[in-house]
Design a protein around this motif. Structure first.
Motif, short mmCIF file in Angstrom:
data_model
loop_
_atom_site.label_atom_id
_atom_site.label_comp_id
_atom_site.label_asym_id
_atom_site.label_seq_id
_atom_site.Cartn_x
_atom_site.Cartn_y
_atom_site.Cartn_z
N HIS A 161 -4.36 -4.62 9.35
CA HIS A 161 -3.73 -4.35 8.06
C HIS A 161 -4.74 -4.30 6.92
CE1 HIS A 161 -0.69 -5.50 4.77
NE2 HIS A 161 -0.61 -4.21 4.98
N HIS B 256 4.82 4.44 -0.16
CA HIS B 256 4.02 3.55 0.69
C HIS B 256 3.63 4.26 1.99
CE1 HIS B 256 3.52 -0.96 1.60
NE2 HIS B 256 2.83 -0.29 2.50
N GLY C 222 -0.32 1.47 -0.12
CA GLY C 222 0.64 0.37 -0.10
C GLY C 222 1.24 0.13 -1.47
N HIS D 272 -0.25 -0.77 11.61
CA HIS D 272 -0.78 -1.22 10.31
C HIS D 272 0.07 -2.37 9.76
CE1 HIS D 272 -3.33 -0.84 6.90
NE2 HIS D 272 -2.44 -0.36 6.08
N HIS D 273 1.37 -2.25 9.89
CA HIS D 273 2.27 -3.27 9.31
C HIS D 273 2.75 -4.26 10.38
CE1 HIS D 273 3.00 -0.08 6.04
NE2 HIS D 273 2.09 -0.94 5.61
N GLU E 75 0.25 5.92 3.84
CA GLU E 75 -0.70 5.21 4.72
C GLU E 75 -0.63 5.74 6.16
OE1 GLU E 75 -1.21 0.78 2.91
OE2 GLU E 75 0.56 1.12 4.13
ZN LIG Z 1 1.13 -0.77 3.75
#
Ligand SMILES: [Zn+2]
Length: 373
Positions: free
Chosen positions: A101, A333, A291, A66-67, A336
């Motif tokens: 993302h 955060h 996030g 995701h990041h 997620e």
């Molecule tokens: Zn995030």
């Protein structure tokens, strides 16, 4: 047979099309190649050194995360820095990294919907906090012989075309006469080479969102009996569905802020979370943004939500929210992480459907950098 990296990414982009991403977001292939057979996909929230070790141990040669691991253009690749070392280890072990993302956040049935489900936000009447993308609408017009009218129409509908508001299977159909002369070397479904034909045809008109137009046209062509199909696809000046960041909606079971916080500790599997506002405040409608949600407090207020569930809330934002009478649950955060299991599940269903031997697994590692003491 193993699936190719490019095929796996195609499945990923059916879930989270790249054009859903916010401007300048770092998504897509970031390292390695997709032009190779993939044994195993490891799905992770963050790509840390431990996650790369896990991929090596699992025999995974593609990480979907995701990041991002590369945020700005690299001026040099110094392998004595932590980031440089990470890239070196990935390359030496032939592990590619693909990032999904904000496109996955925005996607229908993506990160923000998964979080909203965990919170218990009703799916009916769920809205976005910030619109990012609106699907353009196109009109598909196709001429089909009467014998194949229903089959072609149904093939078009099955792709999701023909939806206007809450109405499905919308179309307009007019009978008429089509004419054509099959040229040299043709194999016409009706008629003979060099002879002018007049055929009873139906003109079908259907609205098609841009996001599915390729699927719709190819399904239509498949169901159509003609060698050369006459059809038009043109843009219309109408707004289609919008997609965006964050979600807001009514809670299945209303609660107080304190009760909801306790519920979310279990739902998100976090040891602790922070609340802003009185614990006895009744919460009927909730907003969520996976996030960093500091920028979205006013969006949440505007949506009519009683609480914003998010991460990375700073001191001054918390004060501003209190002053505005808005409550917040800062669950961190890391919530997620729900994307790991969900993305692996999506990919495995697609891989199974295509009878591939490639599998996707969710990373078992926690990448929460904070420890509660
Ligand atoms: Zn995030």
């Amino acid at each position: 047979m193993l699936a190719n990296g490019a095929t796996i990414v195609q499945y990923m982009e059916q879930l989270a099309p790249k054009h859903y991403a916010v401007e300048n977001d770092k998504i897509g292939l970031q390292l390695g190649t997709l032009n190779k057979p993939v044994n195993k996909v490891l799905v992770a929230l963050d790509v840390t050194d431990e996650v790369v070790e896990e991929a090596i141990a699992e025999g995974a040669n593609l990480i979907i995360a995701h990041h991002a691991i590369i945020y700005r253009p690299l001026a040099k690749l110094d392998t004595s820095t932590p980031a440089g070392k990470l890239y070196e280890k990935l390359i030496k072990n032939d592990i590619a990294v693909y990032i999904s993302h904000t496109n996955l956040d925005v996607a229908d049935g993506g990160v923000n919907d998964w979080l909203a489900d965990q919170i218990g936000i009703q799916s009916e009447g769920r809205t976005c906090l910030e619109e990012i993308h609106t699907d353009k609408l196109y009109k598909l017009v196709v001429f089909v012989p009467e014998s194949h009218h229903e089959a072609v129409l149904e093939a078009i509908w099955r792709t999701g075309a023909g939806e206007i508001g809450n109405y499905g299977c919308c179309s307009f159909n007019i009978k008429g006469t089509g004419t054509f002369t099959p040229g040299e070397g043709t194999k016409p479904f009706i008629g003979r080479e060099g002879k002018l034909e007049r055929v009873a045809e139906v003109r079908i008109e259907v609205i098609v969102p841009y996001s599915i137009h390729r699927k719709t046209v190819s399904a239509m062509l498949k169901a159509h009996p003609y060698e050369e199909v006459a059809y038009d696809l043109y843009p219309v000046d109408l707004k289609g569905r919008s997609f965006g960041l964050g979600r807001a909606g009514k809670l299945e079971e209303p609660a107080t802020l304190g009760e909801l916080a306790q519920r979310l500790k279990a739902a998100f599997d976090v040891p602790m979370l922070r609340i802003v506002g009185p614990a006895d405040q009744p919460i009927r409608k909730a907003a969520v943004l996976g996030g960093s949600g500091a920028r979205y407090v006013r969006h949440a207020i505007f949506s009519g939500a009683d609480v914003l569930v998010t991460g990375d809330i700073d001191y001054h934002t918390a004060h501003d929210a209190l002053a505005a009478g808005m409550t917040i649950i800062d669950a961190g955060h890391n919530i997620e992480k729900v994307m790991k299991g969900k993305v692996a599940e999506w990919l495995n269903a697609k891989l199974k459907e295509s009878k591939s031997n490639t599998v996707a697994v969710a990373s078992k590692l926690a990448t929460e950098p904070f420890t509660f003491v």
